[in-house]
Design an enzyme around this catalytic site. Structure first.
Site, short mmCIF file in Angstrom:
data_model
loop_
_atom_site.label_atom_id
_atom_site.label_comp_id
_atom_site.label_asym_id
_atom_site.label_seq_id
_atom_site.Cartn_x
_atom_site.Cartn_y
_atom_site.Cartn_z
CE LYS A 49 -0.42 -8.16 3.88
NZ LYS A 49 -1.03 -8.08 2.34
CD GLU A 95 -7.52 -5.50 1.41
OE1 GLU A 95 -6.34 -6.11 1.50
OE2 GLU A 95 -7.82 -4.37 0.81
CD GLU A 112 -2.43 -8.79 -2.59
OE1 GLU A 112 -3.00 -8.99 -3.86
OE2 GLU A 112 -2.39 -7.76 -2.09
CG ASP A 124 1.98 -6.67 1.31
OD1 ASP A 124 1.80 -7.80 1.46
OD2 ASP A 124 1.38 -5.61 1.51
CB SER A 147 -0.91 0.02 1.23
OG SER A 147 -0.18 -0.20 2.41
O1 KIV Z 1 -0.46 -3.38 1.62
C1 KIV Z 1 -1.10 -3.32 2.69
O2 KIV Z 1 -1.21 -2.17 3.57
C2 KIV Z 1 -1.71 -4.41 3.12
C3 KIV Z 1 -2.95 -4.26 4.47
C4 KIV Z 1 -4.04 -3.30 3.85
C5 KIV Z 1 -3.47 -5.51 4.82
O3 KIV Z 1 -1.79 -5.42 2.42
#
Ligand code: KIV
Length: 286
Positions: A115, A184, A117, A85, A47
């Site tokens: 993390k 989410e 997806e 991420d 994000s």
């Molecule tokens: O990129 C991010 O901030 C996220 C969260 C909103 C879970 O994946």
């Protein structure tokens, strides 16, 4: 030095019914602030592409840009568990790419977990990363890296078919060895059902109060990103107002010659300097 939050502690919170708090951070000063709060997990989310780098979505951010943001976050964090991420296309091609890219977050950027997806469609890559000893957090429901395929940023799991697929994905992630997963943008009752069916904790965003924890984006809770504000975001403060006030005060004081004052300036009484200054007081350039 504060005690580091560990993976087993995060997982035990679910058994103890203690809610997990996760927050994003993308730079050193933010990491220091978030780490000084009671947040358990700091997420360097992709994000950052939208909240900080001005991109219209998250798909354009690269591995190198993510690593660039992870490094100062790691330097500013003493306590919280650090998760990064993996950006779009850094884990989709094959298992080797996925492991090598995940490893860069650990080796080069001081992160403790990654993390990814997706559920079953990326399960082989997730298994390979976990086999390499890297903890993985899953992410189901609205997966922003595939927003085009999903037809935009829409609530997922509103029908029994999709809810069933989400539950299958969630079980696959748990069986693969993920330590937790983000849920989410899905109906509260679906997220609650998934959370109750798992032994690993779920961390919700736009998925209601039935998850084992909650995550929001730092810039959203402080009113620093309002290009769009989804229903699930709660703005806990509006920092735009004091920031704008401080900027106009700076401009006003500079214009009036009020800033910098004596207290922000330096002075020397060195006699040679003073006489040099006297000689050159009214000198003009030739
Ligand atoms: O990129 C991010 O901030 C996220 C969260 C909103 C879970 O994946």
């Amino acid at each position: 030095m504060p005690k580091k939050v560990t993976l087993p502690e995060i997982q035990k919170k679910k058994q103890d019914g203690v809610r997990i708090k996760m927050m994003t951070a993308y730079d050193y000063p933010t990491a220091v602030l978030v780490d000084e709060s009671e947040v358990d997990i700091i997420l360097v989310g992709d994000s950052v592409a939208m909240a900080v780098l001005g991109h219209p979505n998250t798909v354009s951010i690269t591995m190198d840009e993510m690593l660039h943001h992870c490094k100062p976050v790691a330097r500013g964090t003493q306590r919280a568990f650090l998760t990064a991420d993996m950006p779009f296309l850094s884990y989709h091609t094959d298992e080797r790419d996925a492991v090598l890219n995940a490893g860069r977050f650990i080796k080069e950027a001081g992160m403790e977990a990654v993390k990814l997806e997706g559920g079953l469609r990326v399960i082989d890559k997730i298994k390979a990363i976990i086999s390499a000893g890297i903890p993985v957090m899953g992410h189901l429901g609205l997966t922003p890296q595939s927003f085009t395929q999903l037809g935009g940023y829409r609530v997922q799991g509103k029908t029994a078919d999709v809810a069933k697929r989400l539950l299958e994905d969630a079980h696959a992630l748990e069986d693969a060895g993920c330590f937790s997963m983000v849920l989410e943008l899905m109906p509260t009752n679906v997220a609650e059902m998934i959370s109750q069916n798992l032994t690993i904790p779920t961390i919700g965003i736009g998925a209601g109060p039935g998850c084992d924890g909650q995550v929001l984006v730092f810039h959203d809770i402080l009113g620093l990103f309002d290009q769009f504000s989804p229903k699930f975001v709660k703005q806990f403060a509006d920092l735009k107002v004091p920031i704008k006030q401080a900027l106009s005060e700076f401009c006003r004081e500079v214009s009036k010659g009020k800033f910098p004052g004596k207290e922000h300036s330096f002075h020397s009484d060195d006699p040679e300097l003073l006489s040099f200054l006297q000689e050159n007081k009214n000198a003009t350039k030739n």
